[in-house]
Design an enzyme around this catalytic site. Structure first.
Site, short mmCIF file in Angstrom:
data_model
loop_
_atom_site.label_atom_id
_atom_site.label_comp_id
_atom_site.label_asym_id
_atom_site.label_seq_id
_atom_site.Cartn_x
_atom_site.Cartn_y
_atom_site.Cartn_z
N LYS A 241 -12.31 -10.97 29.38
CA LYS A 241 -13.21 -11.62 30.14
C LYS A 241 -14.01 -12.78 29.23
O LYS A 241 -14.61 -13.67 29.98
CB LYS A 241 -14.04 -10.46 30.50
CG LYS A 241 -13.49 -9.63 31.72
CD LYS A 241 -14.52 -8.59 31.86
CE LYS A 241 -14.83 -8.66 33.47
NZ LYS A 241 -15.68 -7.39 33.85
N ASP B 289 -19.64 -10.19 38.79
CA ASP B 289 -19.90 -8.72 38.33
C ASP B 289 -21.49 -8.52 38.78
O ASP B 289 -21.59 -7.58 39.38
CB ASP B 289 -19.84 -8.57 37.08
CG ASP B 289 -18.19 -8.28 36.62
OD1 ASP B 289 -17.50 -7.94 37.44
OD2 ASP B 289 -17.99 -8.72 35.55
#
Ligand code: ATR
Length: 276
Positions: free
Chosen positions: A70, A107
């Site tokens: 990520k 997120d």
């Protein structure tokens, strides 16, 4: 670029076998009668860039990125959204028609949408928000909390300097509390969020004192294996409003699916059932 009839998406991580995202996206594709597919890809760090640069040529419209890629994926992207820059990580790539790779992080969006759905009427500014943990997940949570108006975030982490690092970055709305004092931060919380891996299957249990939990406060856990964590069970018994972490996974996927396949899916009971 070749025009492909079936748009492809997927998720890249290492390992990847346990990802629930393929089931989720395939469910929405089927539900909406859309052509397309979603494929899990186990890719090592050394191969990451080459794989990502190849995928658009093979009909991919984008991919999700998960652990451990990520952060490093930001270096590969041509464009990085403000929220991904702020969080310092991306979970979604969009392969644009002009060949550019666009990195985003949904997120924080998923976290807030899940809270709003699971605890209708929830607001970030009704009182202190206590955050347990200061890792990658906490960054997304804290930046989104500030974005939706949190005024006071009590941040506590086993390794205090990591919490102090986030405090330095996100500013005076974040106050660091020592991990041994986590119980006090929980007592004061109008909202309590566990972003640590504690309580996850195969990990140690979250052992912070929970007897100070306030009736009516909102408690959520990012851990979703098991869905009903010890924290959520205890909070429910204490009269708190509880929101499980599975919803965050579902909600973070909504903007990505919309960008790739053109329809904004809804997170409902059926969606949850599809991936359980
Ligand atoms: P993620 O991206 O899911 O946030 P991470 O960056 O590895 O993963 O962060 C894991 C979090 O769980 C951290 O806050 C970590 O605390 P440390 O910063 O002290 O490592 C926390 N955590 C993991 N195991 C823990 C344990 N046994 N006790 C307390 N905290 C723990």
């Amino acid at each position: 670029m070749t025009q492909h009839i079936i748009p492809l998406a997927g998720v890249i991580g290492h390992p990847i076998a346990h990802s629930k995202s393929p089931r989720l996206h395939k469910h929405w594709l089927k539900k909406h009668g859309l052509p397309g597919d979603y494929i899990p890809m186990d890719v090592k760090e050394a191969d990451l860039e080459q794989v990502i640069r190849t995928l658009p040529k093979a009909g991919f419209v984008g991919v999700n990125i998960t652990i451990p890629h990520k952060v490093s994926v930001l270096q590969i992207a041509d464009l990085v959204t403000d929220r991904a820059t702020l969080i310092g990580a991306a979970n979604t790539l969009i392969f644009r028609k002009d060949g550019k790779i666009h990195a985003d992080n949904t997120d924080g969006y998923g976290f807030i949408s899940n809270l709003k759905q699971g605890a209708p009427g929830w607001r970030a500014d009704t009182g202190p928000v206590t955050v347990l943990g200061a890792g990658g997940a906490a960054r997304a949570v804290i930046s989104s909390l500030i974005e939706v108006g949190a005024k006071e975030i009590l941040l506590t982490n086993r390794t205090r300097p990591k919490a102090e690092g986030l405090q330095a970055e996100f500013g005076s709305k974040v106050r660091v509390i020592d991990w041994v004092q986590a119980g006090n931060a929980i007592e004061d919380a109008a909202t309590l969020i566990n972003t640590t891996s504690l309580g996850m299957e195969g990990q140690p249990e979250l052992r912070v004192p929970l007897d100070g939990l306030q009736r009516g406060s909102v408690v959520t856990d990012l851990v979703y294996t098991p869905i009903q964590t010890h924290l959520l069970k205890t909070a429910e018994q204490a009269g708190c409003v509880t929101v499980d972490g599975l919803g965050m996974l579902l909600h973070q996927a909504v903007p990505a699916f919309e960008r790739w396949f053109g329809i904004r899916p809804v997170v409902d009971v059926e969606t949850r059932a599809a991936i359980l």
